[in-house]
Scaffold this motif. Sequence first.
Motif, mmCIF file in Angstrom:
data_model
loop_
_atom_site.group_PDB
_atom_site.id
_atom_site.type_symbol
_atom_site.label_atom_id
_atom_site.label_comp_id
_atom_site.label_asym_id
_atom_site.label_seq_id
_atom_site.Cartn_x
_atom_site.Cartn_y
_atom_site.Cartn_z
ATOM 1 N N GLN A 229 0.815 -1.213 0.000
ATOM 2 C CA GLN A 229 0.000 0.000 0.000
ATOM 3 C C GLN A 229 0.855 1.271 0.000
ATOM 4 O O GLN A 229 0.384 2.336 -0.416
ATOM 5 C CB GLN A 229 -0.920 0.012 1.230
ATOM 6 N N ALA A 230 2.085 1.167 0.413
ATOM 7 C CA ALA A 230 2.948 2.350 0.493
ATOM 8 C C ALA A 230 3.223 2.965 -0.874
ATOM 9 O O ALA A 230 3.584 4.141 -0.972
ATOM 10 C CB ALA A 230 4.267 1.978 1.174
ATOM 11 N N TYR A 231 3.038 2.195 -1.940
ATOM 12 C CA TYR A 231 3.276 2.727 -3.283
ATOM 13 C C TYR A 231 2.081 3.510 -3.819
ATOM 14 O O TYR A 231 2.196 4.165 -4.854
ATOM 15 C CB TYR A 231 3.618 1.584 -4.243
ATOM 16 N N GLN A 232 0.958 3.423 -3.143
ATOM 17 C CA GLN A 232 -0.219 4.184 -3.568
ATOM 18 C C GLN A 232 0.053 5.673 -3.375
ATOM 19 O O GLN A 232 0.457 6.110 -2.295
ATOM 20 C CB GLN A 232 -1.440 3.784 -2.735
ATOM 21 N N ALA A 233 -0.184 6.462 -4.427
ATOM 22 C CA ALA A 233 0.095 7.903 -4.371
ATOM 23 C C ALA A 233 -1.155 8.731 -4.120
ATOM 24 O O ALA A 233 -1.056 9.952 -3.993
ATOM 25 C CB ALA A 233 0.747 8.361 -5.667
ATOM 26 N N GLY A 234 -2.299 8.085 -4.057
ATOM 27 C CA GLY A 234 -3.554 8.818 -3.846
ATOM 28 C C GLY A 234 -4.704 8.150 -4.566
ATOM 29 O O GLY A 234 -4.723 6.931 -4.730
ATOM 30 N N GLU A 235 -5.649 8.978 -5.009
ATOM 31 C CA GLU A 235 -6.841 8.473 -5.695
ATOM 32 C C GLU A 235 -6.540 8.351 -7.192
ATOM 33 O O GLU A 235 -6.337 9.342 -7.889
ATOM 34 C CB GLU A 235 -8.007 9.428 -5.482
ATOM 35 N N TYR A 236 -6.518 7.117 -7.702
ATOM 36 C CA TYR A 236 -6.178 6.887 -9.104
ATOM 37 C C TYR A 236 -7.411 7.005 -9.999
ATOM 38 O O TYR A 236 -8.534 6.668 -9.591
ATOM 39 C CB TYR A 236 -5.539 5.507 -9.280
ATOM 40 N N GLU A 237 -7.180 7.493 -11.221
ATOM 41 C CA GLU A 237 -8.241 7.571 -12.222
ATOM 42 C C GLU A 237 -7.680 7.135 -13.565
ATOM 43 O O GLU A 237 -6.495 7.286 -13.838
ATOM 44 C CB GLU A 237 -8.810 8.983 -12.315
ATOM 45 N N PHE A 238 -8.550 6.567 -14.401
ATOM 46 C CA PHE A 238 -8.097 6.092 -15.701
ATOM 47 C C PHE A 238 -7.794 7.264 -16.629
ATOM 48 O O PHE A 238 -8.378 8.341 -16.508
ATOM 49 C CB PHE A 238 -9.148 5.183 -16.341
ATOM 50 N N MET A 239 -6.868 7.023 -17.563
ATOM 51 C CA MET A 239 -6.551 8.031 -18.565
ATOM 52 C C MET A 239 -7.654 8.022 -19.627
ATOM 53 O O MET A 239 -7.500 7.476 -20.724
ATOM 54 C CB MET A 239 -5.193 7.750 -19.218
ATOM 55 N N ASP A 240 -8.792 8.599 -19.281
ATOM 56 C CA ASP A 240 -9.910 8.625 -20.211
ATOM 57 C C ASP A 240 -9.587 9.520 -21.404
ATOM 58 O O ASP A 240 -9.138 10.660 -21.249
ATOM 59 C CB ASP A 240 -11.172 9.149 -19.511
ATOM 60 N N LEU A 241 -9.820 9.007 -22.597
ATOM 61 C CA LEU A 241 -9.563 9.747 -23.831
ATOM 62 C C LEU A 241 -10.894 10.276 -24.338
ATOM 63 O O LEU A 241 -11.757 9.505 -24.763
ATOM 64 C CB LEU A 241 -8.894 8.832 -24.861
ATOM 65 N N THR A 242 -11.068 11.578 -24.305
ATOM 66 C CA THR A 242 -12.396 12.171 -24.495
ATOM 67 C C THR A 242 -12.540 13.020 -25.745
ATOM 68 O O THR A 242 -13.659 13.320 -26.156
ATOM 69 C CB THR A 242 -12.750 13.046 -23.279
ATOM 70 N N MET A 243 -11.424 13.430 -26.377
ATOM 71 C CA MET A 243 -11.504 14.376 -27.478
ATOM 72 C C MET A 243 -11.086 13.755 -28.806
ATOM 73 O O MET A 243 -10.170 12.932 -28.854
ATOM 74 C CB MET A 243 -10.599 15.591 -27.202
ATOM 75 N N GLY A 244 -11.765 14.170 -29.875
ATOM 76 C CA GLY A 244 -11.305 13.860 -31.213
ATOM 77 C C GLY A 244 -10.200 14.830 -31.606
ATOM 78 O O GLY A 244 -9.849 15.752 -30.869
ATOM 79 N N PHE A 245 -9.657 14.656 -32.798
ATOM 80 C CA PHE A 245 -8.535 15.464 -33.255
ATOM 81 C C PHE A 245 -8.885 16.947 -33.313
ATOM 82 O O PHE A 245 -8.148 17.801 -32.803
ATOM 83 C CB PHE A 245 -8.075 14.967 -34.630
ATOM 84 N N GLU A 246 -10.003 17.290 -33.921
ATOM 85 C CA GLU A 246 -10.391 18.691 -34.053
ATOM 86 C C GLU A 246 -10.676 19.316 -32.692
ATOM 87 O O GLU A 246 -10.338 20.479 -32.451
ATOM 88 C CB GLU A 246 -11.612 18.821 -34.966
#
Length: 418
Positions: free
Chosen positions: A389-406
């Motif tokens: 548990q010592a390696y936990q840096a906090g509250e993790y969230e997924f790298m959600d990819l939300t935008m298209g190119f434009e």
Amino acid sequence: MMKYGRNRGMLTVFAFFMFSMFSMLFSGCAISERESVDMGEVKMEEVSSQKMEQTGEVSDKDIKLEFLQEDTGVEDTQEAGSDFDEIKKQFGENCISDQTFEVELSEFQGKVYFVPFLPSSQDGEFSMQIIQDGEVLEEIRAYVPERLKEESFKSLDAVSFYDVNYDGNTDLVLIETYGNFMFTAVYYGGSLEDGQNGYFNIQEQLSENLSNQVEPLSIPKIRECLSNGKKNGEFSCYQEAFEAVAKLCELESEDRQKFSLIYFDEDEIPELATGVLGYSASLYLYRDGKVYMLMDRWPYGAMGNTGYEYVPRKNSLRNENSDFAGAIHYTTYMSVGSRLTLDIVAEIETFLFDDVNQNGIPDEDEMESLGNYSVSYIDGKKAADEECQAYQAGEYEFMDLTMGFEELLEKLQEKAQE
């Protein structure tokens, strides 16, 4: 490309042609309007312009080629005209002497020769080799688009060596003619561990897209298309750099790319996350005019890999994976190190069954303990829950990819105006 601030121009001299550009002042974070760039490691000093005006290519044999190694800063010069006969003596009459270069490539130790060969009676295909001290280190597979399979090789028109995809390796860009059709072939270079020689892999989708979109087809025009002519290290702001990265990602893949700007580390400059949802993810960092690839199309979504999570501004990435239908669980923590690479901090291996015979897999007679047992190891040593548990840096969230190119381009423009 979008413009961030005012435009600037600069005078650049090239290996196979020379353009004079109007100078344009700039300030702050600006994208250049310049059309021409140097050809990676090759630039022209004295050029006859007669053929350049007709075709964009130069065949003058009395030119001085100057190989500029972007990553190493090493320069090596040779008088190409005087060396063509010597090159044929060294590598055979079938080598394409005016496109044979002695260069330093990140994939190999020391100087090597890039040697292309015409089709021959023994080998009916155009071919390429990386040669050092008479030894062939690498055979590079010739790429021919499917639509040109019935055409014959006519010429190798241009060669350039530079880091196309921002991973720190030297890549190979060719312009070739089969029949009456010209196309480009882009090979990404890669390095192996333990000092082994590297390799070059063809990027078919990128090559096809560049061949279809770049007009006229030349090395400077390809670099203009990809990055507005900027080398990695010359970007004036992260907005400009990430636009170039995003454009490359769009050209690389048939799949629909998605993007996000995330704050992975502690500073105020975001990182660019990109990929194909449910399949792969990449991550790029910007520092002082240069892009660093932290993740290169890392796969997820299958075989127990749930994806990649981070804690905003804590420089901590977490990946969870599993084997044997969840009987063995892996938790890997990574962070950006001093060399601006994503390094493993710890890998925790958790057995959710009693591995009585210590063979590392769940045997049939051990399955009864599945779900009723748990033991974790770090670097092969048993680790308590508190240590894990010592390696936990906090509250993790997924790298959600939300935008298209434009959408990404609009977001970058907004950021530039803040």
